[in-house]
Design a protein around this motif. Structure first.
Motif, mmCIF file in Angstrom:
data_model
loop_
_atom_site.group_PDB
_atom_site.id
_atom_site.type_symbol
_atom_site.label_atom_id
_atom_site.label_comp_id
_atom_site.label_asym_id
_atom_site.label_seq_id
_atom_site.Cartn_x
_atom_site.Cartn_y
_atom_site.Cartn_z
ATOM 1 N N ARG A 142 0.831 -1.220 0.000
ATOM 2 C CA ARG A 142 0.000 0.000 0.000
ATOM 3 C C ARG A 142 0.859 1.260 0.000
ATOM 4 O O ARG A 142 0.471 2.293 -0.525
ATOM 5 N N SER A 143 2.064 1.179 0.583
ATOM 6 C CA SER A 143 2.934 2.350 0.656
ATOM 7 C C SER A 143 3.668 2.631 -0.651
ATOM 8 O O SER A 143 3.901 3.784 -0.990
ATOM 9 N N PHE A 144 4.051 1.582 -1.396
ATOM 10 C CA PHE A 144 4.961 1.809 -2.542
ATOM 11 C C PHE A 144 4.428 1.311 -3.882
ATOM 12 O O PHE A 144 5.076 1.513 -4.911
ATOM 13 N N ALA A 145 3.294 0.621 -3.887
ATOM 14 C CA ALA A 145 2.770 0.104 -5.154
ATOM 15 C C ALA A 145 1.580 0.970 -5.588
ATOM 16 O O ALA A 145 0.862 1.485 -4.738
ATOM 17 N N PRO A 146 1.349 1.155 -6.892
ATOM 18 C CA PRO A 146 2.169 0.641 -7.987
ATOM 19 C C PRO A 146 3.555 1.290 -7.977
ATOM 20 O O PRO A 146 3.671 2.503 -7.790
ATOM 21 N N GLY A 147 4.578 0.472 -8.181
ATOM 22 C CA GLY A 147 5.944 0.978 -8.178
ATOM 23 C C GLY A 147 6.943 -0.152 -8.025
ATOM 24 O O GLY A 147 6.573 -1.327 -8.032
ATOM 25 N N PRO A 148 8.234 0.225 -7.836
ATOM 26 C CA PRO A 148 9.321 -0.761 -7.922
ATOM 27 C C PRO A 148 9.538 -1.568 -6.645
ATOM 28 O O PRO A 148 10.639 -1.636 -6.130
ATOM 29 N N ILE A 149 8.465 -2.172 -6.123
ATOM 30 C CA ILE A 149 8.576 -2.983 -4.904
ATOM 31 C C ILE A 149 8.008 -4.377 -5.172
ATOM 32 O O ILE A 149 6.954 -4.505 -5.789
ATOM 33 N N THR A 150 8.740 -5.406 -4.732
ATOM 34 C CA THR A 150 8.265 -6.786 -4.832
ATOM 35 C C THR A 150 8.176 -7.347 -3.428
ATOM 36 O O THR A 150 9.150 -7.267 -2.673
ATOM 37 N N VAL A 151 7.011 -7.879 -3.055
ATOM 38 C CA VAL A 151 6.897 -8.557 -1.757
ATOM 39 C C VAL A 151 6.872 -10.065 -1.994
ATOM 40 O O VAL A 151 6.251 -10.546 -2.940
ATOM 41 N N ILE A 152 7.602 -10.796 -1.146
ATOM 42 C CA ILE A 152 7.547 -12.260 -1.183
ATOM 43 C C ILE A 152 6.489 -12.691 -0.172
ATOM 44 O O ILE A 152 6.538 -12.304 1.006
ATOM 45 N N ILE A 153 5.514 -13.456 -0.660
ATOM 46 C CA ILE A 153 4.386 -13.913 0.173
ATOM 47 C C ILE A 153 4.211 -15.428 -0.014
ATOM 48 O O ILE A 153 4.789 -15.986 -0.953
ATOM 49 N N PRO A 154 3.450 -16.080 0.848
ATOM 50 C CA PRO A 154 3.190 -17.503 0.606
ATOM 51 C C PRO A 154 2.481 -17.667 -0.745
ATOM 52 O O PRO A 154 1.620 -16.857 -1.092
ATOM 53 N N ARG A 155 2.875 -18.683 -1.512
ATOM 54 C CA ARG A 155 2.265 -18.878 -2.836
ATOM 55 C C ARG A 155 0.853 -19.449 -2.694
ATOM 56 O O ARG A 155 0.670 -20.474 -2.042
ATOM 57 N N ALA A 170 14.938 0.206 -6.318
ATOM 58 C CA ALA A 170 14.610 1.624 -6.444
ATOM 59 C C ALA A 170 13.861 2.166 -5.226
ATOM 60 O O ALA A 170 13.948 3.356 -4.923
ATOM 61 N N VAL A 171 13.121 1.320 -4.507
ATOM 62 C CA VAL A 171 12.551 1.780 -3.230
ATOM 63 C C VAL A 171 13.660 1.641 -2.183
ATOM 64 O O VAL A 171 14.181 0.546 -1.951
ATOM 65 N N SER A 172 14.044 2.755 -1.576
ATOM 66 C CA SER A 172 15.221 2.746 -0.703
ATOM 67 C C SER A 172 14.926 2.109 0.655
ATOM 68 O O SER A 172 13.779 2.056 1.101
ATOM 69 N N VAL A 173 15.986 1.646 1.307
ATOM 70 C CA VAL A 173 15.865 1.104 2.664
ATOM 71 C C VAL A 173 15.350 2.193 3.611
ATOM 72 O O VAL A 173 14.523 1.937 4.485
ATOM 73 N N GLU A 174 15.821 3.434 3.392
ATOM 74 C CA GLU A 174 15.394 4.543 4.249
ATOM 75 C C GLU A 174 13.875 4.709 4.182
ATOM 76 O O GLU A 174 13.211 4.874 5.214
ATOM 77 N N LEU A 228 11.681 2.387 3.192
ATOM 78 C CA LEU A 228 11.044 1.172 3.734
ATOM 79 C C LEU A 228 10.985 1.230 5.259
ATOM 80 O O LEU A 228 9.998 0.818 5.873
ATOM 81 N N ARG A 229 12.068 1.750 5.870
ATOM 82 C CA ARG A 229 12.110 1.820 7.348
ATOM 83 C C ARG A 229 10.992 2.687 7.902
ATOM 84 O O ARG A 229 10.526 2.468 9.015
ATOM 85 N N ARG A 230 10.549 3.678 7.137
ATOM 86 C CA ARG A 230 9.476 4.544 7.633
ATOM 87 C C ARG A 230 8.156 3.784 7.794
ATOM 88 O O ARG A 230 7.365 4.108 8.668
ATOM 89 N N VAL A 231 7.927 2.757 6.959
ATOM 90 C CA VAL A 231 6.663 2.013 7.096
ATOM 91 C C VAL A 231 6.873 0.643 7.734
ATOM 92 O O VAL A 231 5.929 0.023 8.218
ATOM 93 N N ALA A 232 8.110 0.143 7.709
ATOM 94 C CA ALA A 232 8.428 -1.162 8.318
ATOM 95 C C ALA A 232 9.711 -0.995 9.128
ATOM 96 O O ALA A 232 10.790 -1.409 8.693
ATOM 97 N N PRO A 233 9.605 -0.362 10.332
ATOM 98 C CA PRO A 233 10.809 -0.006 11.099
ATOM 99 C C PRO A 233 11.667 -1.208 11.471
ATOM 100 O O PRO A 233 12.863 -1.046 11.721
ATOM 101 N N THR A 234 11.090 -2.409 11.484
ATOM 102 C CA THR A 234 11.880 -3.572 11.913
ATOM 103 C C THR A 234 12.601 -4.242 10.741
ATOM 104 O O THR A 234 13.236 -5.278 10.922
ATOM 105 N N ILE A 235 12.502 -3.676 9.548
ATOM 106 C CA ILE A 235 13.063 -4.366 8.372
ATOM 107 C C ILE A 235 14.521 -4.762 8.582
ATOM 108 O O ILE A 235 15.328 -3.992 9.103
ATOM 109 N N LYS A 236 14.817 -6.007 8.170
ATOM 110 C CA LYS A 236 16.130 -6.584 8.428
ATOM 111 C C LYS A 236 16.937 -6.616 7.133
ATOM 112 O O LYS A 236 16.411 -6.948 6.074
ATOM 113 N N LEU A 237 18.229 -6.252 7.233
ATOM 114 C CA LEU A 237 19.135 -6.387 6.093
ATOM 115 C C LEU A 237 20.001 -7.619 6.335
ATOM 116 O O LEU A 237 20.353 -7.906 7.464
#
Ligand code: AMP
Ligand code: MG
Length: 330
Positions: free
Chosen positions: A89-102, A197-201, A203-212
């Motif tokens: 919802r934060s970055f799509a439509p746009g250069p973000i791919t989420v991995i989800i259960p198939r 293209a969606v930066s880590v910075e 992503l952190r604003r909407v998913a503060p726990t994001i792990k690298l």
């Protein structure tokens, strides 16, 4: 023996959608790089992607849909589903791919047998029009021969896949030039698998726990990153802005240069491109690699950039190109 097929180019979205619905593969532009699409619900069509690209069969595909509604239709119930929804919802439509259960109605072939699947909503007008006309999910990796830099122009697609695919849907060059950011949202903590293209910075604003992850771990979890990627035929040398002289043995006549600041001898290079921002550099890199290969350049000198914003994705691709495979640390 395999025979070359004629590769046609069309501007007609309805023709391209018809070809996809008939089970053919079609290349099309997106805001990141060009994709090679096939119906994500059709294992035989998916097999044509792997054949045309020479893609290793353990490298999963990203599924593209036109809208948030179409994306949510692929969501099952799992504990961290909210992360995936928030990020989309934060970055799509746009250069973000989420991995989800198939979900059960997407075949295992689309994700190389994994129980998960990558999902993206592109913003490019032509990609949007195509996906809307098809009305079904379209699996699409980058439209290059496996291992080569992703194409960011129609000519880049032709250079790699002419005679191997039946159709290219033409359209304007995308605004970004590097592949999407991939975030694994199947576990408790969203995890970055590929910088993009969606930066880590942001992503952190909407998913503060994001792990690298360190590269080895990212490679274990994202099969595509294990393979040789993003590398032109010529050798790639990374240079900082204060040490941009040629490495020993190289000559200007057989070298190319891309970066933000011009070295003093820039006019002596066979090819050079000075970009006016990190975004511009990211936009130009893959096409410049292709032009360098066309010009039979032996060495491509690339200026390093700070690892921030899209600079993180740019440095990731530059390291892979220079080493023929892997990126250093997160
Ligand atoms: P490409 O479309 O050629 O840019 O490659 C797709 C990238 O997304 C590759 O690096 C894949 O490893 C990654 N990817 C796609 N699906 C999955 C998945 N189910 N799990 C982990 N990584 C994935
Ligand atoms: Mg690719």
């Amino acid at each position: 023996m395999t025979h070359a097929i004629d590769t046609h180019v069309t501007n007609d979205v309805a023709i391209a959608a018809g070809a996809l619905l008939d089970g053919d593969v079609v290349a099309f532009p997106t805001e990141t790089v060009w994709g090679l699409g096939a119906l994500a619900t059709d294992p035989l069509a998916i097999a044509k992607i792997y054949a045309a690209k020479g893609r290793p069969n353990d490298n999963p595909l990203i599924v593209h849909v036109a809208s948030m509604d179409a994306a949510l239709a692929l969501f099952t119930r799992w504990p961290s589903r909210d992360h995936a929804e928030t990020i989309l919802r934060s970055f799509a439509p746009g250069p973000i791919t989420v991995i989800i259960p198939r979900p059960a109605h997407l075949p295992a072939e689309v994700s190389a047998g994994l129980p998960t699947v990558g999902l993206r909503i592109p913003s490019h007008g032509v990609a949007q029009a195509l996906l809307q006309a098809v009305g079904l999910p379209v699996a699409a990796p980058s439209a290059n021969a496996s291992g080569r830099p992703s194409p960011t122009t129609r000519d880049g697609v032709l250079a790699s896949l002419n005679g191997k695919i039946p159709l290219i849907l033409d359209g304007p060059r995308g605004e970004l030039g590097l592949e999407s950011t991939v975030v694994d949202c199947t576990g408790a903590t969203p995890t970055l698998l590929r910088a993009g293209a969606v930066s880590v910075e942001s992503l952190r604003r909407v998913a503060p726990t994001i792990k690298l992850l360190a590269d080895a771990e990212a490679q274990a979890r994202s099969p595509g990153t294990r393979h040789r990627h993003y590398a032109p035929t010529c050798r790639v040398h990374l240079a900082t802005s204060d040490t941009r002289s040629l490495p020993e043995g190289a000559t200007y006549e057989t070298s190319a240069y891309i970066g933000l600041t011009a070295p003093s001898a820039v006019e002596s290079y066979r090819l050079h491109r000075i970009c006016n921002s990190v975004e511009h550099y990211a936009h130009e890199l893959f096409e410049f690699m292709r032009l360098a290969d066309n010009a039979k350049v032996e060495l491509l000198v690339c200026e390093r950039v700070p690892v921030a914003g899209i600079g993180r994705a740019l440095m990731d691709r530059l390291h892979r190109a220079a080493r023929g495979g892997s990126s250093p640390s997160p």
